[in-house]
Design an enzyme around this catalytic site. Structure first.
Site, PDB file in Angstrom:
ATOM      1  N   PHE A 141       0.859  -1.177   0.000  1.00  0.00           N
ATOM      2  CA  PHE A 141       0.000   0.000   0.000  1.00  0.00           C
ATOM      3  C   PHE A 141       0.894   1.225   0.000  1.00  0.00           C
ATOM      4  O   PHE A 141       1.581   1.509   0.976  1.00  0.00           O
ATOM      5  CB  PHE A 141      -0.940   0.053   1.195  1.00  0.00           C
ATOM      6  CG  PHE A 141      -1.875   1.244   1.121  1.00  0.00           C
ATOM      7  CD1 PHE A 141      -3.024   1.178   0.356  1.00  0.00           C
ATOM      8  CD2 PHE A 141      -1.561   2.434   1.756  1.00  0.00           C
ATOM      9  CE1 PHE A 141      -3.865   2.286   0.237  1.00  0.00           C
ATOM     10  CE2 PHE A 141      -2.388   3.541   1.644  1.00  0.00           C
ATOM     11  CZ  PHE A 141      -3.550   3.469   0.881  1.00  0.00           C
ATOM     12  N   ASP A 226       9.573   2.940   1.664  1.00  0.00           N
ATOM     13  CA  ASP A 226       8.380   3.717   1.987  1.00  0.00           C
ATOM     14  C   ASP A 226       8.155   3.610   3.491  1.00  0.00           C
ATOM     15  O   ASP A 226       7.602   2.629   3.983  1.00  0.00           O
ATOM     16  CB  ASP A 226       7.181   3.176   1.206  1.00  0.00           C
ATOM     17  CG  ASP A 226       5.885   3.934   1.512  1.00  0.00           C
ATOM     18  OD1 ASP A 226       5.838   4.651   2.534  1.00  0.00           O
ATOM     19  OD2 ASP A 226       4.912   3.772   0.758  1.00  0.00           O
ATOM     20  N   LYS A 255       2.882  11.404   6.759  1.00  0.00           N
ATOM     21  CA  LYS A 255       2.076  11.217   7.966  1.00  0.00           C
ATOM     22  C   LYS A 255       2.647  11.948   9.186  1.00  0.00           C
ATOM     23  O   LYS A 255       2.414  13.130   9.370  1.00  0.00           O
ATOM     24  CB  LYS A 255       1.867   9.730   8.227  1.00  0.00           C
ATOM     25  CG  LYS A 255       0.983   9.061   7.172  1.00  0.00           C
ATOM     26  CD  LYS A 255       0.480   7.726   7.594  1.00  0.00           C
ATOM     27  CE  LYS A 255      -0.324   7.041   6.495  1.00  0.00           C
ATOM     28  NZ  LYS A 255      -1.568   7.744   6.157  1.00  0.00           N
TER      29      LYS A 255
END
Length: 401
Positions: A141, A226, A255
């Site tokens: 994801f 990531d 984030k």
């Protein structure tokens, strides 16, 4: 109707149904706790999918944002501003790298990493134009843009959005043999999550990340990590790659970099790699804006002390010990994760992950499901041990019922 029902009905009527939120309407929050429109308090064990690593309304971050709001919030990159150089310098130092390319969202940062890898492949490695390949892992994801979902294996994320962007090859996560066999002279990068969050907090086998690092070095291929969810303290270290002593060629961050206050993301790498860009070849109006830089600078300063990483490690050990005890009782089939981050597979006979999340909500604990019967636990790193134990007690209550 109640205030909660009214708010939910209005949202259902006037917003696209791209999410399926739990039926709670948050009005305020502080630390690890959120309060709804009717005054009920809930323990937040999701932390905005790690965007709120430092808790809701963190005083240092709010003060930094307020101070910057009074000065300047946006210049675009048409001009320099007085927070930009410090932000890039401090983030590069935190990552032990040289250059930063700031964006806003995690998906933007992943798109930037893809563009960087391709441009590096053509300009530096000498891959023929249009032939660059990037290897990714199954169950990944990385975001929801058209290019990113083109290499997703999740039907919900991918279906009905074709035609898809070419140039990606998918191999099983954790499988070094498959990775080696997929590499060709046109491979420019391997893009993976050191821990797969959306897939259920999947930790790869020991030795996988060092193996990826060795393979990519041998074949002159970029290793892109990531760390949008796993980075910035969540796993007990600044970056999840550190648990196996690995330094990638490129970090993709987001984030928690914005502290849950503003969206901030970045690609961080060496000058040899990010130096492939020339003015006008990539950009973002809001990327690296003064408000984002001010908040992110405070996040970086907080991480430099090491206290949040240490706290995540200590409380994470406690969390996994307690969850491990549940795994032996029949209600929980498996527990995975690292630091203050766990994927908990609930026995299907007890209900789906969504149903368990709803029952926990009734007990005033907020988590979220993924992939059937899995729930994710990722509290703010500032949560107290007492509050964490209270939440775990509520989980035991739900599972025993």
């Amino acid at each position: 109707m109640s205030a909660t029902e009214t708010a939910i009905a209005s949202a259902e009527a006037h917003s696209a149904h791209n999410y399926h939120p739990l039926p709670v309407v948050v009005a305020s929050a502080e630390g690890a706790w959120m309060t709804d429109v009717e005054g009920r308090r809930y323990l937040d064990l999701l932390a905005g999918y790690s965007a709120l690593n430092f808790g809701h309304g963190n005083r240092r971050l709010i003060d930094a944002a307020k101070a910057q709001l009074e000065r300047v919030t946006l210049t675009s990159r048409a001009f320099h501003h007085d927070r930009f150089a410090d932000f890039c310098t401090r983030l590069a130092e935190l990552c032990s790298m040289e250059m930063v390319l700031p964006m806003n969202t995690g998906a933007e940062a992943v798109e930037t990493a893809v563009k960087t890898a391709r441009k590096w492949g053509y300009r530096v490695k000498g891959v023929p134009d249009g032939m660059a390949k990037i290897i990714v892992a199954s169950d990944n994801f990385h975001g929801r843009t058209t290019t990113i979902i083109s290499f997703s294996t999740d039907p919900e994320a991918r279906a009905d959005y074709g035609p898809y962007t070419p140039g990606f090859e998918i191999v099983p996560y954790g499988d070094l043999t498959a990775l080696r066999e997929a590499m060709t002279e046109n491979t420019v990068a391997v893009l993976i999550e050191p821990i797969q969050g959306e897939a259920g907090v999947l930790v790869p086998p020991a030795g996988y990340l060092p193996g990826v690092r060795e393979l990519t070095r041998e074949r002159n291929v970029l290793f892109i990590a990531d760390e949008i969810q796993s980075g910035l303290g969540r796993t007990g270290k600044t970056f999840a790659c550190e648990h196996e002593g690995v330094v990638p060629d490129m970090y993709v961050l987001g984030k928690a970099l914005g502290g849950g206050v503003v969206p901030v993301s970045a690609v961080v790498s060496s000058a040899d790699i990010l130096g492939v860009f020339k003015p006008g070849e990539h950009g973002s109006t809001f990327g690296g804006n003064p408000l984002a830089c001010a908040v992110a600078l405070e996040v970086i300063a907080m991480l430099r002390t090491g206290e949040y990483q240490e706290r995540a490690a200590e409380l994470g050990d406690h969390l996994h010990r307690e969850l491990g005890l549940l795994a032996g009782g029949g209600a929980v089939e498996a527990v995975r994760g690292r630091g203050l981050w766990a994927g908990v597979d609930i026995a299907p006979a007890l209900g789906t992950g969504r149903e368990i999340s709803e029952r926990l909500m009734e007990e005033r604990v907020l988590v979220k499901d993924t992939h059937g019967s899995t729930i994710r636990i990722a509290p703010p790193l500032v949560i107290s041990k007492e509050d964490l134990d209270w939440g775990l007690d509520r989980l035991r209550t739900v599972l025993s019922a």
